[in-house]
Scaffold this motif. Sequence first.
Motif, PDB file in Angstrom:
ATOM      1  N   GLN A   1      28.474  53.913  49.615  1.00 13.71           N
ATOM      2  CA  GLN A   1      27.909  53.566  48.313  1.00 13.71           C
ATOM      3  C   GLN A   1      28.973  53.609  47.219  1.00 13.71           C
ATOM      4  OE1 GLN A   1      24.605  56.164  47.573  1.00 13.71           O
ATOM      5  NE2 GLN A   1      23.499  55.551  49.439  1.00 13.71           N
ATOM      6  N   MET A   2      29.805  54.646  47.233  1.00 12.23           N
ATOM      7  CA  MET A   2      30.877  54.737  46.242  1.00 12.23           C
ATOM      8  C   MET A   2      31.874  53.594  46.404  1.00 12.23           C
ATOM      9  SD  MET A   2      31.561  58.863  46.247  1.00 12.23           S
ATOM     10  CE  MET A   2      32.820  58.735  44.989  1.00 12.23           C
ATOM     11  N   ASP A   3      32.166  53.246  47.664  1.00 15.57           N
ATOM     12  CA  ASP A   3      33.083  52.135  47.903  1.00 15.57           C
ATOM     13  C   ASP A   3      32.499  50.828  47.377  1.00 15.57           C
ATOM     14  OD1 ASP A   3      35.507  50.965  49.351  1.00 15.57           O
ATOM     15  OD2 ASP A   3      33.834  49.863  50.269  1.00 15.57           O
ATOM     16  N   ALA A   4      31.186  50.647  47.543  1.00 18.17           N
ATOM     17  CA  ALA A   4      30.548  49.436  47.021  1.00 18.17           C
ATOM     18  C   ALA A   4      30.651  49.384  45.507  1.00 18.17           C
ATOM     19  CB  ALA A   4      29.094  49.374  47.465  1.00 18.17           C
ATOM     20  N   ILE A   5      30.430  50.529  44.849  1.00 21.95           N
ATOM     21  CA  ILE A   5      30.535  50.567  43.385  1.00 21.95           C
ATOM     22  C   ILE A   5      31.947  50.224  42.936  1.00 21.95           C
ATOM     23  CG2 ILE A   5      30.411  52.062  41.364  1.00 21.95           C
ATOM     24  CD1 ILE A   5      28.173  53.602  42.741  1.00 21.95           C
ATOM     25  N   VAL A   6      32.926  50.904  43.540  1.00 22.23           N
ATOM     26  CA  VAL A   6      34.325  50.676  43.138  1.00 22.23           C
ATOM     27  C   VAL A   6      34.746  49.253  43.450  1.00 22.23           C
ATOM     28  CG1 VAL A   6      36.697  51.397  43.541  1.00 22.23           C
ATOM     29  CG2 VAL A   6      34.901  53.108  43.375  1.00 22.23           C
ATOM     30  N   SER A   7      34.349  48.731  44.610  1.00 27.05           N
ATOM     31  CA  SER A   7      34.730  47.353  44.969  1.00 27.05           C
ATOM     32  C   SER A   7      34.131  46.351  43.990  1.00 27.05           C
ATOM     33  CB  SER A   7      34.264  47.045  46.393  1.00 27.05           C
ATOM     34  OG  SER A   7      34.883  47.914  47.324  1.00 27.05           O
ATOM     35  N   THR A   8      32.868  46.568  43.602  1.00 25.39           N
ATOM     36  CA  THR A   8      32.246  45.652  42.648  1.00 25.39           C
ATOM     37  C   THR A   8      32.936  45.714  41.291  1.00 25.39           C
ATOM     38  OG1 THR A   8      30.141  45.948  43.801  1.00 25.39           O
ATOM     39  CG2 THR A   8      30.079  44.958  41.600  1.00 25.39           C
ATOM     40  N   LEU A   9      33.243  46.934  40.828  1.00 28.21           N
ATOM     41  CA  LEU A   9      33.947  47.067  39.548  1.00 28.21           C
ATOM     42  C   LEU A   9      35.313  46.394  39.586  1.00 28.21           C
ATOM     43  CD1 LEU A   9      33.092  50.744  38.532  1.00 28.21           C
ATOM     44  CD2 LEU A   9      32.148  48.644  37.577  1.00 28.21           C
ATOM     45  N   LEU A  10      36.038  46.547  40.683  1.00 27.83           N
ATOM     46  CA  LEU A  10      37.338  45.878  40.812  1.00 27.83           C
ATOM     47  C   LEU A  10      37.172  44.361  40.822  1.00 27.83           C
ATOM     48  CD1 LEU A  10      39.151  48.146  43.435  1.00 27.83           C
ATOM     49  CD2 LEU A  10      39.656  47.935  41.002  1.00 27.83           C
ATOM     50  N   ALA A  11      36.119  43.895  41.502  1.00 30.08           N
ATOM     51  CA  ALA A  11      35.883  42.447  41.533  1.00 30.08           C
ATOM     52  C   ALA A  11      35.579  41.924  40.141  1.00 30.08           C
ATOM     53  CB  ALA A  11      34.741  42.127  42.496  1.00 30.08           C
ATOM     54  N   VAL A  12      34.762  42.662  39.371  1.00 31.34           N
ATOM     55  CA  VAL A  12      34.456  42.247  37.997  1.00 31.34           C
ATOM     56  C   VAL A  12      35.725  42.237  37.141  1.00 31.34           C
ATOM     57  CG1 VAL A  12      33.220  42.892  35.899  1.00 31.34           C
ATOM     58  CG2 VAL A  12      32.058  43.012  38.104  1.00 31.34           C
ATOM     59  N   ALA A  13      36.538  43.294  37.279  1.00 28.23           N
ATOM     60  CA  ALA A  13      37.779  43.368  36.477  1.00 28.23           C
ATOM     61  C   ALA A  13      38.734  42.239  36.827  1.00 28.23           C
ATOM     62  CB  ALA A  13      38.445  44.722  36.689  1.00 28.23           C
ATOM     63  N   ARG A  14      38.895  41.954  38.133  1.00 27.51           N
ATOM     64  CA  ARG A  14      39.800  40.864  38.524  1.00 27.51           C
ATOM     65  C   ARG A  14      39.265  39.518  38.049  1.00 27.51           C
ATOM     66  NH1 ARG A  14      39.726  43.577  43.771  1.00 27.51           N
ATOM     67  NH2 ARG A  14      41.581  44.894  43.986  1.00 27.51           N
ATOM     68  N   ALA A  15      37.962  39.316  38.129  1.00 28.96           N
ATOM     69  CA  ALA A  15      37.386  38.043  37.702  1.00 28.96           C
ATOM     70  C   ALA A  15      37.550  37.833  36.200  1.00 28.96           C
ATOM     71  CB  ALA A  15      35.912  37.974  38.078  1.00 28.96           C
ATOM     72  N   GLU A  16      37.398  38.924  35.417  1.00 28.07           N
ATOM     73  CA  GLU A  16      37.530  38.790  33.974  1.00 28.07           C
ATOM     74  C   GLU A  16      38.969  38.631  33.529  1.00 28.07           C
ATOM     75  OE1 GLU A  16      35.610  42.216  32.421  1.00 28.07           O
ATOM     76  OE2 GLU A  16      33.591  41.358  32.549  1.00 28.07           O
ATOM     77  N   ALA A  17      39.901  39.267  34.255  1.00 37.68           N
ATOM     78  CA  ALA A  17      41.310  39.219  33.849  1.00 37.68           C
ATOM     79  C   ALA A  17      42.108  38.148  34.563  1.00 37.68           C
ATOM     80  CB  ALA A  17      41.971  40.584  34.097  1.00 37.68           C
ATOM     81  N   GLY A  18      41.592  37.629  35.665  1.00 35.79           N
ATOM     82  CA  GLY A  18      42.340  36.678  36.461  1.00 35.79           C
ATOM     83  C   GLY A  18      42.307  35.278  35.887  1.00 35.79           C
ATOM     84  N   PRO A  19      43.179  34.397  36.391  1.00 40.25           N
ATOM     85  CA  PRO A  19      43.188  33.008  35.926  1.00 40.25           C
ATOM     86  C   PRO A  19      41.958  32.260  36.427  1.00 40.25           C
ATOM     87  CG  PRO A  19      44.685  33.267  37.785  1.00 40.25           C
ATOM     88  CD  PRO A  19      44.180  34.651  37.447  1.00 40.25           C
ATOM     89  N   PRO A  20      41.600  31.150  35.804  1.00 42.10           N
ATOM     90  CA  PRO A  20      40.445  30.374  36.263  1.00 42.10           C
ATOM     91  C   PRO A  20      40.641  29.872  37.687  1.00 42.10           C
ATOM     92  CG  PRO A  20      41.144  29.683  34.078  1.00 42.10           C
ATOM     93  CD  PRO A  20      42.208  30.600  34.605  1.00 42.10           C
ATOM     94  N   MET A  21      39.552  29.817  38.414  1.00 43.97           N
ATOM     95  CA  MET A  21      39.589  29.317  39.778  1.00 43.97           C
ATOM     96  C   MET A  21      39.672  27.799  39.757  1.00 43.97           C
ATOM     97  SD  MET A  21      39.534  32.032  41.617  1.00 43.97           S
ATOM     98  CE  MET A  21      39.237  31.311  43.203  1.00 43.97           C
ATOM     99  N   LEU A  22      40.630  27.275  40.524  1.00 42.23           N
ATOM    100  CA  LEU A  22      40.829  25.838  40.557  1.00 42.23           C
ATOM    101  C   LEU A  22      40.276  25.193  41.824  1.00 42.23           C
ATOM    102  CD1 LEU A  22      44.467  25.675  39.159  1.00 42.23           C
ATOM    103  CD2 LEU A  22      42.307  25.471  37.914  1.00 42.23           C
ATOM    104  N   ALA A  23      39.777  26.002  42.755  1.00 40.47           N
ATOM    105  CA  ALA A  23      39.238  25.451  43.996  1.00 40.47           C
ATOM    106  C   ALA A  23      37.950  24.698  43.706  1.00 40.47           C
ATOM    107  CB  ALA A  23      38.987  26.570  45.007  1.00 40.47           C
ATOM    108  N   LYS A  24      37.917  23.431  44.069  1.00 42.29           N
ATOM    109  CA  LYS A  24      36.746  22.594  43.840  1.00 42.29           C
ATOM    110  C   LYS A  24      36.383  21.905  45.148  1.00 42.29           C
ATOM    111  CE  LYS A  24      36.606  23.418  39.385  1.00 42.29           C
ATOM    112  NZ  LYS A  24      35.528  24.173  38.754  1.00 42.29           N
ATOM    113  N   ASP A  25      35.781  22.673  46.044  1.00 40.13           N
ATOM    114  CA  ASP A  25      35.391  22.137  47.336  1.00 40.13           C
ATOM    115  C   ASP A  25      33.982  21.572  47.252  1.00 40.13           C
ATOM    116  OD1 ASP A  25      37.792  23.131  48.350  1.00 40.13           O
ATOM    117  OD2 ASP A  25      36.889  25.105  48.670  1.00 40.13           O
TER     118      ASP A  25
END
Length: 524
Positions: free
Chosen positions: A313-337
């Motif tokens: 459960q803690m790993d799920a929380i931390v993984s989700t928070l990291l995913a949110v942080a990377r998505a907000e700080a990362g460059p826009p996704m250019l993959a258009k499949d």
Amino acid sequence: MRSIRSQLTLALLGTVLGLAAVCGSGFYAWTRHALLARFDAALLAKARALGALVQWDRDHLEVSPAEQLMPEFGAVRHPQYFQIRRADGAVVVRSPSMGDRDLPSAAGADETGSFRDLTLPDGRPGRTVAIQFRPTVEEEAGDAEIHRPASSQAGGDRRGARLEPQPLTLVLAEDQSDLLQMLRTLRWSLIAAGLVLAGAIVAAVTLVVRSGLSPLMRLAAQVRTIDVSSLSTRIRDENMSAELSPIAQRLNELLARLGAAFAREKRFTNDAAHELRTPIAELWALAEVGLSYPGDPATTRQSFEDAMEIARQMDAIVSTLLAVARAEAGPPMLAKDPVDLVVLVRETWHPLTGTAAGKEIQVDWDLPPTAVARADGRLLTIIIRNLLSNAVDHTPAGGCLHIDGRVNAGFIELGVTNTNTSLTPADLPHLGEPFWRKNASRSDTHRGLGLALALAYSKQMGLDLHFDLPQPDRFRAFVQVPFSGPLVAPPQLPRPIARRPASTPSTFPEIPRHVIAPGSSSAQ
């Protein structure tokens, strides 16, 4: 760094003083030209009057005594001067004031006159005019004398075979000390007036700029008092100028956003600490139980299994928070499949059918058979997974859930609508904040991370994810995905009037699970 006040003051001073200098110089030049023109006109008139006194009598010149008609050419304190020359440069007549001195020759002079400055024989500043003229011819007709210009004698009958008079050049010099003194007085008067005016301009511009910028300085003083601890302060703009009022409004809006951001940050810190402290306390308790019963294998095994579940459960929380942080700080996704959105929704819904059936949720579908979109399939699966799971988790038992898709302006809009029992319009801006939940007591098992992750991935992909309350008892989340394929009309199949309970067998084929979000969490 130069201030706006100094730059504005210098610019205004330079402009106003420059205009004043140009106007003063122009006025002086115009006045000098006008006075000099009047002086030259008077000088030319006097020269022509002198030329009229010269007569040609048969074979010699006769000049009326200028010292009698014009005494200023005689022996006076400040005399004037004139001199007449023939075309070969020989001096014919000098004024008595000249003595044996000569005025400069005036080669190229004509009837209109040519002017120049010079120093008079007695050392005074003077001005000369040189004109070319022909003397008048004197004839006798009976007892009367007839005076006519010598040019009228050409041709015809000439009496006595008289000699034709030649053109003469008259140079007249006059003192211009009074004119120069007047111009000097005018020039120094303008300089003195300009200095006084410059001082007045400096004082006036300084006061005007200071007064004009005082609203800006008051605004700066208000902004200077605002810090992190006083973000609730607002700039007063009731007496502010029309130009600064929009700035004050934008600053107040910025302060409101900053205050909301700091509040979210503080709330996130508190929520994250609370969410992590609870499993840590559970781990602590499990460790104490294991230490209390070291000889009981069953208790020890159960403690380790519980610890592993808490760690997941803690790993799920931390993984989700990291995913949110990377998505907000990362460059826009250019993959258009190309992604078949209908198939993706069906795949993502399949694992949730059991939960929906257990809560007896009535599910309505309004999707076309196929709709091809262009997006990152992996992230789009996570977004749809969280939207669907959020709707299932927060729909009350016996509630309704509606899934629809339609094309709108080049986008396919996928919407998920479920029965709402708690959300209000004031709650909508908070949806998508990590750990936000309507139930502040945290009595439920939801962590409020599902919509946060969906919103972060939507922004990273450049998609529009919105939340709405179309009716007080309905909550709708919808995402717009670029549409790239034809929207095929669904087949005309008979549909029941009543909604089908979710507990009935699904008409969708069994399709393997696609991509699952890193932790099932929701925000309602």
